[in-house]
Design a protein around this motif. Structure first.
Motif, mmCIF file in Angstrom:
data_model
loop_
_atom_site.group_PDB
_atom_site.id
_atom_site.type_symbol
_atom_site.label_atom_id
_atom_site.label_comp_id
_atom_site.label_asym_id
_atom_site.label_seq_id
_atom_site.Cartn_x
_atom_site.Cartn_y
_atom_site.Cartn_z
ATOM 1 N N THR A 1 18.595 -37.879 -5.806
ATOM 2 C CA THR A 1 19.578 -38.386 -6.768
ATOM 3 C C THR A 1 20.862 -37.570 -6.691
ATOM 4 O O THR A 1 21.972 -38.104 -6.685
ATOM 5 N N GLU A 2 20.699 -36.283 -6.620
ATOM 6 C CA GLU A 2 21.830 -35.376 -6.488
ATOM 7 C C GLU A 2 22.570 -35.618 -5.169
ATOM 8 O O GLU A 2 23.810 -35.652 -5.105
ATOM 9 N N ALA A 3 21.804 -35.805 -4.082
ATOM 10 C CA ALA A 3 22.413 -36.051 -2.774
ATOM 11 C C ALA A 3 23.195 -37.354 -2.769
ATOM 12 O O ALA A 3 24.288 -37.435 -2.185
ATOM 13 N N PHE B 1 22.661 -40.762 -12.382
ATOM 14 C CA PHE B 1 22.438 -39.366 -12.006
ATOM 15 C C PHE B 1 21.921 -38.499 -13.156
ATOM 16 O O PHE B 1 22.454 -37.458 -13.478
ATOM 17 N N LEU B 2 20.852 -38.992 -13.780
ATOM 18 C CA LEU B 2 20.323 -38.277 -14.942
ATOM 19 C C LEU B 2 19.710 -36.933 -14.563
ATOM 20 O O LEU B 2 19.798 -35.967 -15.321
ATOM 21 N N GLN C 1 25.060 -19.100 -7.192
ATOM 22 C CA GLN C 1 26.019 -19.970 -7.863
ATOM 23 C C GLN C 1 26.600 -21.045 -6.950
ATOM 24 O O GLN C 1 27.445 -21.818 -7.378
ATOM 25 N N VAL C 2 26.142 -21.104 -5.711
ATOM 26 C CA VAL C 2 26.713 -22.026 -4.731
ATOM 27 C C VAL C 2 25.626 -22.933 -4.174
ATOM 28 O O VAL C 2 24.546 -22.462 -3.792
ATOM 29 N N LYS C 3 25.931 -24.213 -4.115
ATOM 30 C CA LYS C 3 25.007 -25.185 -3.537
ATOM 31 C C LYS C 3 25.745 -26.061 -2.542
ATOM 32 O O LYS C 3 26.863 -26.497 -2.803
ATOM 33 N N LEU D 1 30.933 -38.640 -3.431
ATOM 34 C CA LEU D 1 32.109 -37.780 -3.416
ATOM 35 C C LEU D 1 32.605 -37.546 -1.997
ATOM 36 O O LEU D 1 33.811 -37.512 -1.747
ATOM 37 N N ALA D 2 31.667 -37.378 -1.054
ATOM 38 C CA ALA D 2 32.065 -37.208 0.334
ATOM 39 C C ALA D 2 32.761 -38.462 0.853
ATOM 40 O O ALA D 2 33.741 -38.390 1.610
#
Length: 347
Positions: A29-31, A4-5, A181-183, A37-38
């Motif tokens: 990559t982020e997803a 996850f660079l 600030q929220v994603k 985590l999910a």
């Protein structure tokens, strides 16, 4: 093990980095990181997934876990919150549907949005109830002065995606964070509220993606009101778009990212910016949903990025795990069979 660079680069550039407009674009990559985590929310211990997902320098620490009685049967609404001082980031993760009885209750109570959500519009009663019972954990974490400048991710699969879809706008509505600030990135999220809620959500949370796998059945539930002015072309399956002005039925919020085929590394996907807004008729809403035969729709819901989400989380997000491929046969009323069958497998 995923490194996850790209995700790390987003936050190491300046310890007080925020989600600016230039960053509001889908990053697979982020997803994939957030899918880990999910998935971990289905386990009794998220630590193995956290350790496999993040590098030691990111120092993701489990801040709290929660599991509350979500309905009169005793089904839980659950999740956990992690914090990284190195990234100055908090991640709120909600667990998906846990039991078959919970799945049925969601279906019975989500036929139509009917509960007001803090003046933002109408939402589904089961999701609203789950939100109220888990909100205190989110509020406590984000109110802690130690983390007051930390950015916030919110994620979840299935029911977890619905709870994420309520927690995120309330975070901004209650002044715990500003919109930038929220994603939010969710997976297989059902429709949470009506059109009014969708529009309010989009104003409060512009950095939001709903990832949908092929013909995953859950994002089609509860149904939207169809646009009866639309005439399906000759030879089509008769599918119709959602009515872009009706506030009576369910209506999605946020931008859909649709993977029409499999979700292995490098698979094509569509960023669904077409019309109707948030219900792009060229994406997952294009195929007509056959409620008499939903075997593939159930399988697509449980499988994201090449893993069977609940099993992957329970296995500690071990990248060597293998999973069965999609079913080769479909059967009548397979969605009902998945609920009432011998195995306790929830959608």
């Amino acid at each position: 093990m995923l490194k996850f660079l790209i995700f790390l680069a987003f936050f190491v550039i300046g310890v007080h980095g925020i989600f600016g407009p230039a960053d509001a674009q889908y990053n697979e990559t982020e997803a994939r990181m957030l899918l880990n985590l999910a998935a971990a929310a289905y386990s009794t211990d998220a630590t193995p997934c956290l350790q496999r997902t993040f590098s030691p320098s990111e120092t993701q620490t489990l801040l709290t876990t929660f599991s509350v009685r979500c309905d009169f049967i005793g089904n839980p609404c659950a999740g956990y919150i992690v914090v990284s001082d190195a990234l100055q980031q908090i991640t709120v993760v909600f667990r998906g549907t846990k039991t078959n009885s919970q799945l049925l209750l969601e279906g019975w109570t989500t036929l139509k949005p009917s509960a007001d959500f803090y003046g933002m519009g109408l939402v589904n009663t089961y999701f609203r109830s789950g939100h109220e019972k888990t909100w205190q954990y989110v509020q406590d974490a984000l109110s802690n002065p130690q983390y007051q400048n930390y950015d916030v991710y919110v994620t979840g699969h299935s029911l977890g995606g619905a709870l994420a879809g309520l927690a995120a706008p309330r975070i901004v509505h209650d002044g715990l964070r500003q919109s930038h600030q929220v994603k939010v990135i969710t997976f297989g999220e059902p429709r949470v509220g009506n059109l009014d809620f969708s529009r309010a959500y989009d104003q409060l949370i512009p950095y939001s993606f709903r990832v949908t796998h092929a013909i995953d059945i859950v994002p089609h539930l509860p149904a939207c009101v169809k646009d009866l002015s639309y005439t399906p072309p000759a030879g089509s399956d008769g599918s119709m778009p959602c009515d872009p002005v009706s506030t009576n039925g369910g209506y999605h919020h946020g931008l859909e990212v649709w993977y029409p085929g499999n979700m292995t590394q490098g698979s094509p996907y569509m960023i669904c910016t077409g019309l109707p807004r948030d219900e792009d008729f060229s994406c997952s809403n294009a195929p007509k949903v056959d409620l008499d035969d939903t075997t593939m729709g159930v399988w697509d819901h449980r499988n994201y990025f090449g893993v069977e989400v609940p099993a992957f989380g329970k296995g500690g997000c071990d990248p060597t795990m293998t999973f069965k491929g999609p079913p080769t046969k479909t059967g009548v009323l397979s969605l009902v069979s998945s609920v009432f069958g011998r195995k306790r497998r929830a959608v």
